[in-house]
Every structure is written in structure tokens, then in C-alpha cells.
Design an enzyme around this catalytic site. Structure first.
Site, mmCIF file in Angstrom:
data_model
loop_
_atom_site.group_PDB
_atom_site.id
_atom_site.type_symbol
_atom_site.label_atom_id
_atom_site.label_comp_id
_atom_site.label_asym_id
_atom_site.label_seq_id
_atom_site.Cartn_x
_atom_site.Cartn_y
_atom_site.Cartn_z
ATOM 1 N N LYS A 1 0.805 -1.236 0.000
ATOM 2 C CA LYS A 1 0.000 0.000 0.000
ATOM 3 C C LYS A 1 0.834 1.280 0.000
ATOM 4 O O LYS A 1 0.359 2.360 0.373
ATOM 5 C CB LYS A 1 -0.994 0.016 1.191
ATOM 6 C CG LYS A 1 -1.867 -1.203 1.214
ATOM 7 C CD LYS A 1 -2.668 -1.329 -0.056
ATOM 8 C CE LYS A 1 -2.870 -2.778 -0.442
ATOM 9 N NZ LYS A 1 -3.329 -2.915 -1.833
ATOM 10 N N GLY B 1 2.542 2.137 -2.926
ATOM 11 C CA GLY B 1 2.712 2.565 -4.312
ATOM 12 C C GLY B 1 3.254 1.476 -5.226
ATOM 13 O O GLY B 1 3.762 1.758 -6.315
ATOM 14 N N TRP C 1 1.757 1.329 -8.811
ATOM 15 C CA TRP C 1 2.244 2.467 -9.603
ATOM 16 C C TRP C 1 3.696 2.248 -10.022
ATOM 17 O O TRP C 1 4.054 2.442 -11.192
ATOM 18 C CB TRP C 1 2.105 3.731 -8.752
ATOM 19 C CG TRP C 1 2.249 5.029 -9.465
ATOM 20 C CD1 TRP C 1 2.210 5.257 -10.818
ATOM 21 C CD2 TRP C 1 2.440 6.311 -8.839
ATOM 22 N NE1 TRP C 1 2.359 6.595 -11.074
ATOM 23 C CE2 TRP C 1 2.499 7.262 -9.870
ATOM 24 C CE3 TRP C 1 2.547 6.739 -7.518
ATOM 25 C CZ2 TRP C 1 2.676 8.627 -9.626
ATOM 26 C CZ3 TRP C 1 2.715 8.093 -7.264
ATOM 27 C CH2 TRP C 1 2.785 9.025 -8.306
ATOM 28 N N HIS D 1 7.878 -7.798 -1.228
ATOM 29 C CA HIS D 1 7.543 -6.950 -0.075
ATOM 30 C C HIS D 1 8.515 -7.228 1.075
ATOM 31 O O HIS D 1 8.331 -6.709 2.187
ATOM 32 C CB HIS D 1 6.115 -7.236 0.415
ATOM 33 C CG HIS D 1 5.028 -6.681 -0.467
ATOM 34 N ND1 HIS D 1 5.076 -5.423 -1.026
ATOM 35 C CD2 HIS D 1 3.845 -7.219 -0.880
ATOM 36 C CE1 HIS D 1 3.974 -5.211 -1.733
ATOM 37 N NE2 HIS D 1 3.213 -6.282 -1.666
ATOM 38 N N ARG E 1 5.814 5.523 1.382
ATOM 39 C CA ARG E 1 4.750 6.528 1.395
ATOM 40 C C ARG E 1 4.529 6.968 2.826
ATOM 41 O O ARG E 1 4.780 6.193 3.768
ATOM 42 C CB ARG E 1 3.492 5.829 0.843
ATOM 43 C CG ARG E 1 2.301 6.681 0.633
ATOM 44 C CD ARG E 1 1.161 5.830 0.079
ATOM 45 N NE ARG E 1 0.055 6.655 -0.347
ATOM 46 C CZ ARG E 1 -1.124 6.191 -0.710
ATOM 47 N NH1 ARG E 1 -1.351 4.896 -0.734
ATOM 48 N NH2 ARG E 1 -2.085 7.022 -1.073
ATOM 49 N N SER F 1 -4.669 3.384 3.505
ATOM 50 C CA SER F 1 -4.829 2.543 2.320
ATOM 51 C C SER F 1 -4.907 1.067 2.723
ATOM 52 O O SER F 1 -5.747 0.311 2.238
ATOM 53 C CB SER F 1 -3.652 2.780 1.372
ATOM 54 O OG SER F 1 -3.835 2.086 0.166
ATOM 55 N N TYR G 1 6.420 8.121 -2.617
ATOM 56 C CA TYR G 1 5.171 8.275 -3.378
ATOM 57 C C TYR G 1 4.853 9.757 -3.591
ATOM 58 O O TYR G 1 4.542 10.200 -4.694
ATOM 59 C CB TYR G 1 4.067 7.577 -2.580
ATOM 60 C CG TYR G 1 2.679 7.565 -3.158
ATOM 61 C CD1 TYR G 1 2.200 6.445 -3.828
ATOM 62 C CD2 TYR G 1 1.816 8.651 -2.985
ATOM 63 C CE1 TYR G 1 0.902 6.409 -4.322
ATOM 64 C CE2 TYR G 1 0.521 8.624 -3.483
ATOM 65 C CZ TYR G 1 0.065 7.502 -4.152
ATOM 66 O OH TYR G 1 -1.226 7.475 -4.642
ATOM 67 N N ARG H 1 -7.865 3.025 -5.311
ATOM 68 C CA ARG H 1 -8.919 3.581 -4.458
ATOM 69 C C ARG H 1 -9.020 5.075 -4.724
ATOM 70 O O ARG H 1 -9.857 5.506 -5.505
ATOM 71 C CB ARG H 1 -8.613 3.271 -2.978
ATOM 72 C CG ARG H 1 -9.768 3.515 -2.015
ATOM 73 C CD ARG H 1 -9.363 3.206 -0.582
ATOM 74 N NE ARG H 1 -8.248 4.039 -0.147
ATOM 75 C CZ ARG H 1 -8.366 5.219 0.465
ATOM 76 N NH1 ARG H 1 -9.563 5.700 0.711
ATOM 77 N NH2 ARG H 1 -7.293 5.920 0.818
#
Ligand code: PAP
Length: 331
Positions: free
Chosen positions: A75, A77, A80, A135, A158, A166, A222, A292
Site C-alpha cells: 500500500k 505505491g 504504480w 515486499h 509513502r 490505504s 510516493y 482507491r
């Protein structure tokens, strides 16, 4: 670009018995995560679904000098970063009209997820794409990632408050039968009990690694990409070894990558509104759950001033000495 693009030369799986024994001896807890327990492994709370792969990768994963590993805490980024990296390295193959990003979620375009792909495939790589993702915390990465010259890591993070909000929405997805109340979720996240938590330690490890090995680890925020995407896309391309030529820049190719990968573009594609992404046999997500709001500062709509101050205090305490900060404070 489905998973059958992966090289599956050695299909037999690794022996998992010893790994299962290791896992059964670890502290276990309910944390801010999907419906799975978290296990505390080498300082981080890892989802049970991922942990076998994390350990097997530590034992067997052999990094290649061409590997570019996209890393993040969930969560922050990831979706993206995968889109941007894919668009950059494939820009001579595809453009903004025929890019696979228009018909597949970026998780499918960059299908090699080390801790999940590696469980079944000893050599899991896309033949014509140097990108892999994870991750896993920096200290839990397979040692060959650090030891292999040329192999690079791009880390995206982020603001903790936005990452938290998020994550809270994601784990409370419509299917969730036991949703987390906000107060409970704040408590778990701040205690470190979340996907790959403690969040602050995960970020700090990669931050320190990027200071020690700037040619090996690129640390992206982010919020920085949001505020100046052209600059950061050029920086990312250069770091990955795919710099934009002046001629490409003058043709507006950087801007095209930025626009193709923007939240506004990707979130309105049919595939990302209605499609599904299968991470593993039993783990499937609605693509729209990865899109989202895509905004900076959405935490202000949810966190009380006291909650926000708690996040900021932990950031101050954990990061002050390192020089790391986000300029999105609660005040
Ligand atoms: P993952 O780690 O599970 O893949 P990740 O992509 O890191 O998730 O996080 C999803 C967040 O990134 C969502 O943030 P939000 O909940 O605050 O809205 C999602 O909206 C955002 N996001 C996804 N794609 C983009 C994009 N192209 N640009 C900006 N933000 C994006």
C-alpha cells in the site's frame, strides 16, 4: 502477458518440511492483514502465505546481474511503481496505444513476485523483462541480491498515515467478515503488527541501504513522484539503466510514460475496473481494490488529531537520527 511467460524449467517444488517446522516455532499474531495470521520472522511480521516463499528465497534464490527488484511495504505505491518501471523498460516495444498496461493490471505485467513465484519455480523470471518484485524487508532479502553486482533494488515508500489508511481499506475489503475498527487498526499498525511491519523499520532499513549503496538501492517516495513525476521517472529510468535520450525527451516520451501510468488513466481502464488478479491459486483480488483514491493526505479524512500525532511521534522517534522524514505532518 500471463504467468505462462515465466520460465518454468524446474517445476518441482523445494522441500518445505524444514521450513514449515521453522515457521511453527515462530511467534504468531493477528495483525492488520487479510484473513491470515502474521508470523514474526527476523524482526518483521510476515503473512503466513508469504513466509514459506520468503524463507525458501533466502535459501535458494540466485540473483542475476540484470535483475531489478521493485520493493515496497504493501500500500505504498507498488502498483504504480510496477507500471512506471514496466513502461520505462518496454518503451521500445510498446507505446501508449498498445502497451499491455492498457489490458492487464501492472501486477500481471510484472508477474514475478519473489516470495510467491519462488515457492514453485526455482528459476522464476520473465524471459524478456528484468523486473521482479517483493515486499520483503531489506535484511530478509536473499543474500545474493546484495552480493550480485549489477542487481538493483528500487524501493517505494509513502507517508505512514496514508499507507495505513490505504491498508485499512484494503484489509476491510467488501469480502471481509471481521472488519477492523479504525482504533484497533491504528493500535496494530503502530505496534508494528501489520503486513511486513513494523512499517517504520522496513522503511528505515531500505533508507539506510540507499545511503550506503546509492548505486544499488534507489529510494523513492510516493509523494515526491506525485509532485514531480517527470523528474522522478527520468531518475528511475536512469537508475534502472534505461535512461531517456535527449531525443526521446524532446519527443515527449517521459510525459507519455507519466500519463500512461497515472492514477487517472489506469484506474479508469476497463481491466482495472472489472478484472481480477490471481496472485496464487487461493489468493485472488479485484483489480479495483488496487485503485482507491491515489491521493496524498487522505489520512486527514479519517484520523483524529491524536491518532495522527501518534504516527508522527513514532516517525520522529524511529527516523530522526537517520534524516528521513515525510513533510506531511499532522500539524
Ligand atoms: P499493493 O502493495 O497491494 O500492490 P499498492 O499499489 O502499494 O498496493 O497500494 C495501493 C495504493 O496505491 C492505493 O492508494 P489509496 O488506497 O490511498 O488510494 C491506490 O489508489 C494507489 N495507486 C494505485 N495506482 C496508482 C497510480 N497509478 N498512481 C498513484 N497512486 C496509485
Amino acid at each position: 502477458m500471463e504467468h505462462d511467460h515465466l520460465e518454468r524449467e524446474e517445476k518441482e517444488s523445494f522441500p518445505k518440511k524444514e521450513v514449515q517446522e521453522t515457521i511453527s516455532s515462530l511467534p504468531r499474531a493477528r495483525g492488520l492483514a487479510l484473513s491470515e495470521d502474521l508470523c514474526q520472522y527476523q524482526g518483521f511480521w510476515v503473512g503466513l502465505n508469504a513466509l514459506v516463499g520468503v524463507i525458501l528465497a533466502q535459501q535458494h534464490f540466485q540473483a542475476q546481474p540484470t535483475d531489478i527488484i521493485l520493493s515496497s511495504i504493501p500500500k505504498s505505491g507498488t502498483t504504480w511503481l510496477k507500471a512506471l518501471s514496466f513502461a520505462i523498460v518496454t518503451r521500445n516495444r510498446y507505446d501508449d496505444v498498445n502497451s499491455p498496461l492498457l489490458t492487464e493490471i501492472s501486477h500481471e505485467c510484472v508477474p514475478v513476485f519473489i516470495e510467491f513465484s519462488f515457492i514453485q519455480n526455482k528459476s522464476c523470471r520473465s524471459p524478456d523483462l528484468p523486473l521482479l518484485c517483493t515486499h520483503t524487508s531489506f535484511s530478509c532479502l536473499p543474500k545474493s541480491v546484495i552480493a550480485t553486482p549489477g542487481c538493483k533494488i528500487v524501493y517505494i515508500c509513502r507517508d505512514p498515515k496514508d499507507t495505513f489508511i490505504s491498508m485499512w481499506h484494503f484489509v476491510n475489503s467488501p469480502k471481509s467478515t471481521d472488519p477492523f475498527l479504525l482504533e484497533e487498526a491504528v493500535e496494530l499498525f503502530c505496534q508494528g503488527l501489520s503486513f511486513q511491519g513494523p512499517y517504520w523499520d522496513h522503511v528505515l532499513e531500505y533508507w539506510n541501504a540507499s545511503l550506503e549503496m546509492p548505486e544499488k538501492v534507489l529510494f523513492l517516495k510516493y509523494e515526491d513522484i506525485k509532485s514531480n513525476p517527470v523528474f522522478h521517472v527520468k531518475r528511475l529510468a536512469e537508475f534502472m539503466g534505461y535512461p531517456f535520450a535527449l531525443e526521446e525527451e524532446s519527443k515527449g516520451m517521459v510525459q507519455k510514460v507519466v500519463e500512461l501510468c497515472s492514477f487517472e488513466k489506469l484506474s479508469t481502464l476497463e481491466v482495472n475496473k472489472t478484472g481480477k488478479y490471481k496472485l496464487r491459486d487461493e489468493l485472488e483480488f479485484e483489480n479495483r481494490s488496487f485503485f482507491r483514491k491515489g491521493a496524498v493526505g487522505d489520512w486527514k479524512n479519517y484520523l483524529t488529531p491524536e491518532m495522527a500525532a501518534r504516527f508522527d511521534q513514532i516517525s520522529e522517534q524511529k527516523w530522526k537520527a537517520s534524516g528521513l522524514s515525510f513533510n506531511v505532518t499532522s500539524s
